[in-house]
Design a protein around this motif. Structure first.
Motif, short mmCIF file in Angstrom:
data_model
loop_
_atom_site.label_atom_id
_atom_site.label_comp_id
_atom_site.label_asym_id
_atom_site.label_seq_id
_atom_site.Cartn_x
_atom_site.Cartn_y
_atom_site.Cartn_z
N ILE A 50 -18.62 -4.77 -21.12
CA ILE A 50 -18.98 -5.60 -20.03
C ILE A 50 -19.84 -7.02 -20.58
O ILE A 50 -21.05 -6.61 -20.90
N PRO A 51 -19.34 -7.98 -20.67
CA PRO A 51 -19.71 -9.07 -21.29
C PRO A 51 -21.28 -9.45 -20.90
O PRO A 51 -21.46 -9.37 -19.41
N LYS A 52 -22.06 -9.83 -21.43
CA LYS A 52 -23.42 -10.33 -21.14
C LYS A 52 -23.32 -11.68 -20.74
O LYS A 52 -22.40 -12.43 -20.98
N GLU A 53 -24.15 -12.08 -19.44
CA GLU A 53 -24.00 -13.02 -18.65
C GLU A 53 -25.10 -13.96 -19.59
O GLU A 53 -25.10 -15.34 -19.50
N THR A 54 -26.19 -13.51 -19.92
CA THR A 54 -27.40 -14.19 -20.70
C THR A 54 -27.58 -13.72 -22.03
O THR A 54 -27.31 -12.46 -21.96
N SER B 163 -23.69 -3.69 -22.08
CA SER B 163 -23.19 -2.45 -21.26
C SER B 163 -21.77 -2.14 -22.07
O SER B 163 -20.76 -2.94 -21.82
N ILE B 164 -21.64 -1.18 -22.73
CA ILE B 164 -20.46 -0.71 -23.29
C ILE B 164 -20.15 0.74 -22.48
O ILE B 164 -20.73 1.79 -22.86
N LEU B 165 -19.01 0.85 -21.78
CA LEU B 165 -18.81 2.01 -20.97
C LEU B 165 -17.94 3.04 -21.97
O LEU B 165 -17.42 2.44 -23.01
N ASN C 21 -21.93 0.44 -12.15
CA ASN C 21 -21.11 0.20 -11.05
C ASN C 21 -21.40 -1.20 -10.60
O ASN C 21 -20.25 -1.81 -10.12
N ALA C 22 -22.74 -1.69 -10.34
CA ALA C 22 -22.62 -3.19 -9.93
C ALA C 22 -21.96 -4.02 -10.80
O ALA C 22 -21.42 -5.12 -10.31
N LYS C 23 -22.22 -4.04 -12.08
CA LYS C 23 -21.66 -4.93 -13.10
C LYS C 23 -20.04 -4.85 -13.12
O LYS C 23 -19.50 -5.83 -13.08
N GLU D 131 -15.34 -8.25 -10.76
CA GLU D 131 -14.11 -8.56 -10.16
C GLU D 131 -14.14 -9.62 -9.43
O GLU D 131 -13.07 -9.95 -9.03
N ILE D 132 -15.30 -10.28 -9.00
CA ILE D 132 -15.28 -11.31 -8.16
C ILE D 132 -15.45 -12.79 -8.99
O ILE D 132 -16.15 -12.80 -9.90
N LYS D 133 -14.53 -13.63 -8.67
CA LYS D 133 -14.53 -14.87 -9.31
C LYS D 133 -14.96 -15.99 -8.53
O LYS D 133 -15.45 -15.64 -6.99
#
Length: 162
Positions: free
Chosen positions: A56-60, A66-68, A100-102, A107-109
């Protein structure tokens, strides 16, 4: 076949080994095995399964990466995260909620409605009874639930419908 009989238990890596788990269930070409696992856990029929990039790419720059363990999409409408946790389960509930939140946020653009986000399921396989129940399977859901009597304040709106 004789080679298999001669293997000692010590020669076999356990399925609870993170590397082994990911190689069996999270490797391209093994989708049928993952599908069988998910159908057994979720008790649903899966028509289609696709492995996804587990990062899950970092935003900042200072955000935690996070790596699932395994990320997949089933039936074109549900994102699944499967985590294997056989060691330290401290704060596991919080970590799973963050994952889960990430997943949902990813999923939402821009300008899309929240309803467009796919459903998400986080499965955590662990060897610790974190919830202290006499069960081998525990299910938790994030949902709105009435926990006490609703107290209304007259704000001059029309009466609400429960």
């Amino acid at each position: 076949m004789n080679q298999l009989k001669n293997l000692k238990e010590i020669d076999m890596l356990p399925l609870s080994n993170d590397y082994v788990f990911k190689r069996i269930f999270g490797k391209g070409g093994n989708e049928k095995i993952l599908k069988s696992l998910l159908e057994a856990i979720l008790r649903i029929k899966i028509q289609k399964i696709e492995l996804k990039n587990p990062e899950i790419p970092k935003e900042t720059i200072d955000e935690k990466l996070s790596i699932l363990d395994i990320k997949a999409e089933i039936n074109d409408n549900t994102i699944i995260d499967i985590e294997l946790q056989v060691g330290n389960t401290t704060s596991i509930e919080r970590r799973l909620v963050v994952y889960n939140a990430k997943l949902i946020a990813g999923e939402i653009k821009v300008s899309e409605k929240y309803q467009k986000a796919k459903d998400t399921i986080v499965i955590c396989i662990m060897n610790d009874n974190v919830v202290k129940r006499n069960a081998y399977l525990s299910l938790a859901m994030l949902k709105y639930e009435k926990t006490e009597e609703i107290r209304y304040v007259d704000m001059k709106y029309e009466k609400e419908v429960d």
